[in-house]
Write a protein that holds these residues in place. Structure first.
Motif, mmCIF file in Angstrom:
data_model
loop_
_atom_site.group_PDB
_atom_site.id
_atom_site.type_symbol
_atom_site.label_atom_id
_atom_site.label_comp_id
_atom_site.label_asym_id
_atom_site.label_seq_id
_atom_site.Cartn_x
_atom_site.Cartn_y
_atom_site.Cartn_z
ATOM 1 N N UNK A 16 -52.221 -64.827 -91.627
ATOM 2 C CA UNK A 16 -53.597 -65.268 -91.382
ATOM 3 C C UNK A 16 -54.321 -65.256 -92.721
ATOM 4 N N UNK A 17 -55.048 -66.328 -92.990
ATOM 5 C CA UNK A 17 -55.747 -66.457 -94.275
ATOM 6 C C UNK A 17 -57.228 -66.698 -93.996
ATOM 7 N N UNK A 18 -58.067 -65.885 -94.627
ATOM 8 C CA UNK A 18 -59.516 -65.959 -94.403
ATOM 9 C C UNK A 18 -60.214 -66.515 -95.637
ATOM 10 N N UNK A 19 -61.142 -67.438 -95.392
ATOM 11 C CA UNK A 19 -61.975 -68.010 -96.453
ATOM 12 C C UNK A 19 -63.431 -67.672 -96.168
ATOM 13 N N UNK A 20 -64.128 -67.230 -97.190
ATOM 14 C CA UNK A 20 -65.562 -66.948 -97.101
ATOM 15 C C UNK A 20 -66.284 -67.867 -98.071
ATOM 16 N N UNK A 21 -67.224 -68.655 -97.531
ATOM 17 C CA UNK A 21 -67.961 -69.627 -98.334
ATOM 18 C C UNK A 21 -67.012 -70.541 -99.120
ATOM 19 N N UNK A 22 -65.912 -70.903 -98.462
ATOM 20 C CA UNK A 22 -64.967 -71.842 -99.052
ATOM 21 C C UNK A 22 -63.965 -71.254 -100.009
ATOM 22 N N UNK A 23 -64.015 -69.928 -100.236
ATOM 23 C CA UNK A 23 -63.119 -69.281 -101.193
ATOM 24 C C UNK A 23 -62.136 -68.381 -100.460
ATOM 25 N N UNK A 24 -60.848 -68.468 -100.828
ATOM 26 C CA UNK A 24 -59.835 -67.608 -100.225
ATOM 27 C C UNK A 24 -60.171 -66.150 -100.528
ATOM 28 N N UNK A 25 -60.329 -65.355 -99.468
ATOM 29 C CA UNK A 25 -60.728 -63.961 -99.667
ATOM 30 C C UNK A 25 -59.657 -62.956 -99.272
ATOM 31 N N UNK A 26 -58.986 -63.191 -98.156
ATOM 32 C CA UNK A 26 -57.984 -62.241 -97.675
ATOM 33 C C UNK A 26 -56.838 -62.985 -97.000
ATOM 34 N N UNK A 27 -55.625 -62.487 -97.244
ATOM 35 C CA UNK A 27 -54.453 -62.991 -96.543
ATOM 36 C C UNK A 27 -53.637 -61.822 -96.043
ATOM 37 N N UNK A 28 -53.163 -61.902 -94.800
ATOM 38 C CA UNK A 28 -52.420 -60.779 -94.228
ATOM 39 C C UNK A 28 -51.299 -61.287 -93.339
ATOM 40 N N UNK A 29 -50.237 -60.485 -93.235
ATOM 41 C CA UNK A 29 -49.161 -60.797 -92.312
ATOM 42 C C UNK A 29 -49.636 -60.522 -90.893
ATOM 43 N N UNK A 30 -48.876 -60.993 -89.931
ATOM 44 C CA UNK A 30 -49.255 -60.798 -88.535
ATOM 45 C C UNK A 30 -49.164 -59.322 -88.135
ATOM 46 N N UNK A 31 -48.219 -58.594 -88.709
ATOM 47 C CA UNK A 31 -48.059 -57.172 -88.388
ATOM 48 C C UNK A 31 -47.774 -56.954 -86.916
ATOM 49 N N UNK A 32 -48.518 -56.025 -86.312
ATOM 50 C CA UNK A 32 -48.326 -55.732 -84.886
ATOM 51 C C UNK A 32 -49.248 -56.566 -83.997
ATOM 52 N N UNK A 33 -49.893 -57.564 -84.590
ATOM 53 C CA UNK A 33 -50.819 -58.396 -83.828
ATOM 54 C C UNK A 33 -52.267 -57.987 -84.031
ATOM 55 N N UNK A 63 -51.672 -56.555 -96.262
ATOM 56 C CA UNK A 63 -52.476 -57.380 -97.147
ATOM 57 C C UNK A 63 -51.556 -58.013 -98.201
ATOM 58 N N UNK A 64 -51.447 -59.332 -98.163
ATOM 59 C CA UNK A 64 -50.574 -60.049 -99.100
ATOM 60 C C UNK A 64 -51.376 -61.121 -99.852
ATOM 61 N N UNK A 65 -52.649 -60.837 -100.045
ATOM 62 C CA UNK A 65 -53.560 -61.817 -100.652
ATOM 63 C C UNK A 65 -53.074 -62.312 -102.006
ATOM 64 N N UNK A 66 -52.722 -61.388 -102.902
ATOM 65 C CA UNK A 66 -52.313 -61.778 -104.259
ATOM 66 C C UNK A 66 -51.067 -62.659 -104.242
ATOM 67 N N UNK A 67 -50.131 -62.327 -103.365
ATOM 68 C CA UNK A 67 -48.910 -63.127 -103.290
ATOM 69 C C UNK A 67 -49.174 -64.503 -102.687
#
Length: 211
Positions: A6-23, A28-32
């Motif tokens: 799941x990848x989150x954008x705030x005000x059009x900028x990539x802010x956080x990326x994470x694996x699905x995990x346990x749902x 947190x894999x944002x940098x990768x």
């Protein structure tokens, strides 16, 4: 066939990326994720908040090159592109992930600011493509179960010619109510503005060697 993120954008900028995990909680894999060239760091529009789900994968050519690199150095090789993609995305050093030529398809719009009104999955994919995301070029809008089955067969017939591995086909939204295909094997409801999803799992592909 890869690792869902799941990848989150705030005000059009990539802010956080994470694996699905346990749902509920993932890694947190944002940098990768930021090393994946096809994933935009900035959207075309300054959307207040946008959350998308995608599948990170390793193209077959990159997988073969990675295993050759590992083998030449006496290191363990990877069993398949899915495992190599998952391991690469979880690297602590993002420079390692960057060298492994990961790619991503964005397949779902999870959340969007209230000033946007998107009423179907196909509209969502069109919007995501306009914002700079890579979406599957082969998706089809089907009117009935027959068209769904024909689309599944077309995908199955073409899978060996793709540059990446797939293990099935996803059927989404309104078609579910009229779809009555005996061999649809896997049903799950996904928390999304467009759900439920049906997943048709293909039989495994086998390769034989004379060595």
């Amino acid at each position: 066939d890869g690792l869902s993120v799941a990848v989150t954008y705030e005000r059009g900028i990539l802010s956080v990326g994470a694996t699905r995990g346990d749902g509920n909680v993932g890694e947190n894999v944002t940098d990768n994720l930021k090393t994946i060239m096809s994933l935009p760091l900035r959207l075309k529009d300054e959307v207040e908040r946008l959350v998308v789900r995608g599948e990170v994968y390793m193209p077959r050519e990159a997988f073969i090159a990675l295993n050759k690199y590992q083998e030449d150095r006496g290191l363990a090789t990877f069993a398949n592109p899915r495992n190599s993609a998952a391991g690469s995305l979880r690297q602590l050093d993002s420079s390692v992930a960057a060298k492994r030529k990961l790619d991503i398809f964005i397949f779902n719009l999870q959340e969007i600011s209230s000033d946007y009104h998107i009423e179907s999955h196909s509209e969502a994919l069109k919007f995501l493509k306009e914002q700079g995301f890579k979406v599957s070029p082969d998706y089809k809008v089907c009117a009935d179960a027959g068209e769904v089955w024909n689309a599944i067969c077309e995908i199955a017939d073409s899978r060996s010619g793709l540059s990446y591995d797939i293990d099935g086909a996803v059927i989404i939204n309104k078609v579910i109510a009229i779809c009555n295909i005996e061999r649809l094997l896997f049903l799950s409801t996904v928390k999304s503005i467009f759900s439920p999803f049906l997943f048709y799992h293909f039989a495994s592909m086998w390769l034989f060697s004379t060595k």
